[in-house]
Motif scaffolding. Structure first.
Motif, PDB file in Angstrom:
ATOM      1  N   ALA A 145     -34.592  27.537  20.384  1.00 19.98           N
ATOM      2  CA  ALA A 145     -34.824  28.919  19.964  1.00 19.98           C
ATOM      3  C   ALA A 145     -33.707  29.892  20.350  1.00 19.98           C
ATOM      4  O   ALA A 145     -33.307  30.715  19.519  1.00 19.98           O
ATOM      5  N   PRO A 146     -33.173  29.883  21.583  1.00 23.19           N
ATOM      6  CA  PRO A 146     -32.138  30.868  21.912  1.00 23.19           C
ATOM      7  C   PRO A 146     -30.916  30.780  21.012  1.00 23.19           C
ATOM      8  O   PRO A 146     -30.392  31.813  20.559  1.00 23.19           O
ATOM      9  N   THR A 147     -30.457  29.573  20.720  1.00 19.21           N
ATOM     10  CA  THR A 147     -29.301  29.422  19.832  1.00 19.21           C
ATOM     11  C   THR A 147     -29.628  29.880  18.420  1.00 19.21           C
ATOM     12  O   THR A 147     -28.834  30.579  17.771  1.00 19.21           O
ATOM     13  N   PHE A 148     -30.800  29.498  17.939  1.00 12.25           N
ATOM     14  CA  PHE A 148     -31.225  29.919  16.603  1.00 12.25           C
ATOM     15  C   PHE A 148     -31.274  31.434  16.487  1.00 12.25           C
ATOM     16  O   PHE A 148     -30.781  32.024  15.510  1.00 12.25           O
ATOM     17  N   LEU A 149     -31.856  32.097  17.471  1.00 14.28           N
ATOM     18  CA  LEU A 149     -31.973  33.548  17.430  1.00 14.28           C
ATOM     19  C   LEU A 149     -30.613  34.228  17.540  1.00 14.28           C
ATOM     20  O   LEU A 149     -30.363  35.245  16.881  1.00 14.28           O
ATOM     21  N   ALA A 150     -29.729  33.671  18.365  1.00 14.93           N
ATOM     22  CA  ALA A 150     -28.397  34.264  18.520  1.00 14.93           C
ATOM     23  C   ALA A 150     -27.600  34.175  17.221  1.00 14.93           C
ATOM     24  O   ALA A 150     -26.965  35.153  16.796  1.00 14.93           O
ATOM     25  N   VAL A 151     -27.644  33.017  16.576  1.00 20.69           N
ATOM     26  CA  VAL A 151     -26.919  32.850  15.317  1.00 20.69           C
ATOM     27  C   VAL A 151     -27.510  33.745  14.239  1.00 20.69           C
ATOM     28  O   VAL A 151     -26.788  34.409  13.481  1.00 20.69           O
ATOM     29  N   THR A 152     -28.846  33.793  14.150  1.00 23.55           N
ATOM     30  CA  THR A 152     -29.504  34.636  13.154  1.00 23.55           C
ATOM     31  C   THR A 152     -29.163  36.100  13.379  1.00 23.55           C
ATOM     32  O   THR A 152     -28.918  36.851  12.417  1.00 23.55           O
ATOM     33  N   CYS A 153     -29.138  36.535  14.639  1.00 22.98           N
ATOM     34  CA  CYS A 153     -28.805  37.924  14.951  1.00 22.98           C
ATOM     35  C   CYS A 153     -27.380  38.250  14.511  1.00 22.98           C
ATOM     36  O   CYS A 153     -27.135  39.326  13.946  1.00 22.98           O
ATOM     37  N   ALA A 154     -26.440  37.342  14.772  1.00 28.07           N
ATOM     38  CA  ALA A 154     -25.051  37.590  14.380  1.00 28.07           C
ATOM     39  C   ALA A 154     -24.916  37.690  12.861  1.00 28.07           C
ATOM     40  O   ALA A 154     -24.239  38.593  12.344  1.00 28.07           O
ATOM     41  N   VAL A 155     -25.555  36.775  12.142  1.00 27.36           N
ATOM     42  CA  VAL A 155     -25.502  36.804  10.682  1.00 27.36           C
ATOM     43  C   VAL A 155     -26.150  38.081  10.148  1.00 27.36           C
ATOM     44  O   VAL A 155     -25.636  38.735   9.232  1.00 27.36           O
ATOM     45  N   ALA A 156     -27.291  38.466  10.742  1.00 24.95           N
ATOM     46  CA  ALA A 156     -27.984  39.666  10.299  1.00 24.95           C
ATOM     47  C   ALA A 156     -27.149  40.921  10.553  1.00 24.95           C
ATOM     48  O   ALA A 156     -27.128  41.840   9.725  1.00 24.95           O
ATOM     49  N   ALA A 157     -26.455  40.967  11.690  1.00 23.61           N
ATOM     50  CA  ALA A 157     -25.637  42.138  12.008  1.00 23.61           C
ATOM     51  C   ALA A 157     -24.503  42.301  11.002  1.00 23.61           C
ATOM     52  O   ALA A 157     -24.248  43.408  10.489  1.00 23.61           O
ATOM     53  N   VAL A 158     -23.826  41.203  10.703  1.00 27.12           N
ATOM     54  CA  VAL A 158     -22.720  41.259   9.727  1.00 27.12           C
ATOM     55  C   VAL A 158     -23.245  41.655   8.348  1.00 27.12           C
ATOM     56  O   VAL A 158     -22.679  42.520   7.665  1.00 27.12           O
ATOM     57  N   GLY A 159     -24.349  41.021   7.922  1.00 28.28           N
ATOM     58  CA  GLY A 159     -24.900  41.317   6.606  1.00 28.28           C
ATOM     59  C   GLY A 159     -25.407  42.738   6.485  1.00 28.28           C
ATOM     60  O   GLY A 159     -25.206  43.399   5.459  1.00 28.28           O
ATOM     61  N   THR A 160     -26.060  43.249   7.531  1.00 27.72           N
ATOM     62  CA  THR A 160     -26.600  44.611   7.479  1.00 27.72           C
ATOM     63  C   THR A 160     -25.484  45.645   7.431  1.00 27.72           C
ATOM     64  O   THR A 160     -25.550  46.620   6.662  1.00 27.72           O
ATOM     65  N   VAL A 161     -24.445  45.455   8.238  1.00 23.13           N
ATOM     66  CA  VAL A 161     -23.301  46.383   8.209  1.00 23.13           C
ATOM     67  C   VAL A 161     -22.622  46.355   6.844  1.00 23.13           C
ATOM     68  O   VAL A 161     -22.290  47.410   6.274  1.00 23.13           O
ATOM     69  N   ALA A 162     -22.434  45.153   6.297  1.00 24.41           N
ATOM     70  CA  ALA A 162     -21.813  45.048   4.972  1.00 24.41           C
ATOM     71  C   ALA A 162     -22.665  45.720   3.907  1.00 24.41           C
ATOM     72  O   ALA A 162     -22.149  46.373   2.986  1.00 24.41           O
ATOM     73  N   LEU A 163     -23.994  45.592   4.037  1.00 28.21           N
ATOM     74  CA  LEU A 163     -24.894  46.222   3.073  1.00 28.21           C
ATOM     75  C   LEU A 163     -24.808  47.747   3.153  1.00 28.21           C
ATOM     76  O   LEU A 163     -24.761  48.433   2.124  1.00 28.21           O
ATOM     77  N   LEU A 164     -24.769  48.292   4.352  1.00 28.87           N
ATOM     78  CA  LEU A 164     -24.665  49.735   4.513  1.00 28.87           C
ATOM     79  C   LEU A 164     -23.336  50.259   3.978  1.00 28.87           C
ATOM     80  O   LEU A 164     -23.272  51.333   3.357  1.00 28.87           O
TER      81      LEU A 164
END
Length: 309
Positions: free
Chosen positions: A59-78
Motif C-alpha cells: 500500500a505505501p508504494t501504491f499510494l506514493a506512486v498514485t499521489c505523484a501521478v495525480a499531482a502531475v495530472g492535476t497541475v497539467a489539467l489546471l
C-alpha cells in the motif's frame, strides 16, 4: 528498517485501516475488537488471513506512486484550463472541471499521510486521524455530486450567480455528508498505532449513517442518473463520450460500494462467514478501494487526453 507487525481485527481492512490483533492455533482463531473476544471454529481447521502483511508491504508504494501521478495530472489539467479555455465546453465546462481538479487534488494530498501511517504506524493522534477521514470523504462526496450535477444539468456551462450558488451548496453539502464518517473513525492501540475507518459498532447509528451516504454516492446516485437518462430524452441526447469521461469516478468507485455493502452484511451476521470468506474478503475490499483511489490519477489524464488531442 523494521518489518511491520502482522495485525488483524474483525473490522475489514481498507486504505485507512491497520487491523487489531489476531491469534489462532490449530483449531480456532480469536478476534480482538473493542475488547469483545469471539471464538470461531470452522470444523477445527485453522483460518489464515495473510492480507495485512501484504497490505502493509504494497500500500505505501501504491499510494506514493498514485499521489505523484495525480499531482502531475492535476497541475497539467489546471494549466490547460487557463491556457486553452476554448477546449472546454458542455458537458465538461471549465467551472465543472476546475472544481473536479480541486477535489482530486484534495484527495491526492491526503495519500502521503495515509502511506506513512500504514508503513510506520499512525503517530499523528486521534484528532488528525478523524480530520483525514473528514477530508478523504469530503473530496469524494464533492466529486460525486459534481459529476452527478453535471450529468443532468447545463448549469455549469456558465460561471454565473446560479452556478456559484450551486458550487457553494455542493461543497457545503459534501462537508456535512462527510462529517459522520470522521466521527465514526478513530485510532486503536496496537503494537503500531492504527488509524481505522470504523471505531464504533457496525450497527450503531454513528457507523450506519456514513455507510448509507457512501452507498448512496457509489451505487444509488449513478443508478438513478442512468435511469433518468434512459427515461428523459433530453438527458439522453446530452450523453456523449465527454460525459462518459466524467463518469470514470463512478466506474472506479462502484466496486468499493458493493464491497462496503458486503462488509456490513458480514459483520452484522446477515451473511454467514466461512473460513474462505475470512481469508479472501479483505483482499476484495482492499483491492476495490485501491481501484477507486486510481481515480485521482486517471481522471485528470483522461480529461486531458479527450480535450487536448
Amino acid at each position: 528498517s523494521q518489518s511491520p507487525s502482522i495485525l488483524e481485527s474483525e473490522t475489514s481492512q481498507d486504505l485507512l485501516d491497520i487491523m487489531g490483533n489476531l491469534s489462532y492455533d490449530d483449531s480456532d482463531f480469536t478476534f480482538l475488537d473493542d475488547s469483545n473476544i469471539t471464538f470461531l471454529d470452522y470444523d477445527a481447521a485453522p483460518c489464515h488471513n495473510q492480507y495485512c502483511p501484504f497490505f502493509q508491504r504494497v500500500a505505501p508504494t501504491f499510494l506514493a506512486v498514485t499521489c505523484a501521478v495525480a499531482a502531475v495530472g492535476t497541475v497539467a489539467l489546471l494549466v490547460a484550463l487557463v491556457k486553452r479555455p476554448h477546449c472546454w465546453g458542455w458537458p465538461q465546462s471549465r467551472a465543472l472541471v476546475a472544481q473536479l481538479a480541486v477535489g482530486t487534488g484534495l484527495f491526492a494530498a491526503l495519500l502521503p499521510a495515509v502511506a506513512i501511517g500504514i508503513g510506520q504506524g499512525w503517530r499523528l493522534g486521534s484528532g488528525l486521524c478523524r480530520l483525514t477521514h473528514l477530508l478523504w470523504h469530503w473530496s469524494l462526496f464533492v466529486q460525486g455530486l459534481l459529476v452527478g450535477s453535471g450529468s443532468c444539468s447545463t448549469v455549469w456551462c456558465r460561471w454565473d450567480p446560479r452556478s456559484r450558488r450551486l458550487a457553494v451548496a455542493v461543497w457545503a453539502g459534501a462537508l456535512v455528508l462527510a462529517t459522520p464518517a470522521a466521527l465514526a473513525g478513530g485510532t486503536v492501540a496496537a503494537p503500531e498505532t492504527s488509524c481505522i475507518r470504523r471505531s464504533v459498532d457496525v450497527l450503531s447509528p454513528a457507523y450506519l449513517l456514513p455507510l448509507t451516504f457512501c452507498l448512496c454516492l457509489f451505487l444509488l446516485l449513478p443508478a438513478a442518473l442512468l435511469v433518468a437518462m434512459l427515461a428523459v430524452p433530453q438527458l439522453r441526447a446530452g450523453w456523449e463520450p465527454g460525459m462518459a469521461v466524467s463518469w470514470l469516478f463512478f466506474v472506479l468507485w462502484m466496486p468499493h460500494g458493493v464491497g462496503l455493502a458486503m462488509d456490513f452484511l458480514l459483520h452484522a451476521q446477515l451473511l454467514q462467514p466461512t473460513c474462505l470468506t475470512f481469508e479472501r474478503f479483505d483482499y476484495a475490499l482492499g483491492l476495490s478501494e485501491g481501484l477507486g483511489v486510481l481515480h485521482c490519477g486517471l481522471g485528470p489524464a483522461v480529461l486531458l487526453a479527450t480535450r487536448l488531442r
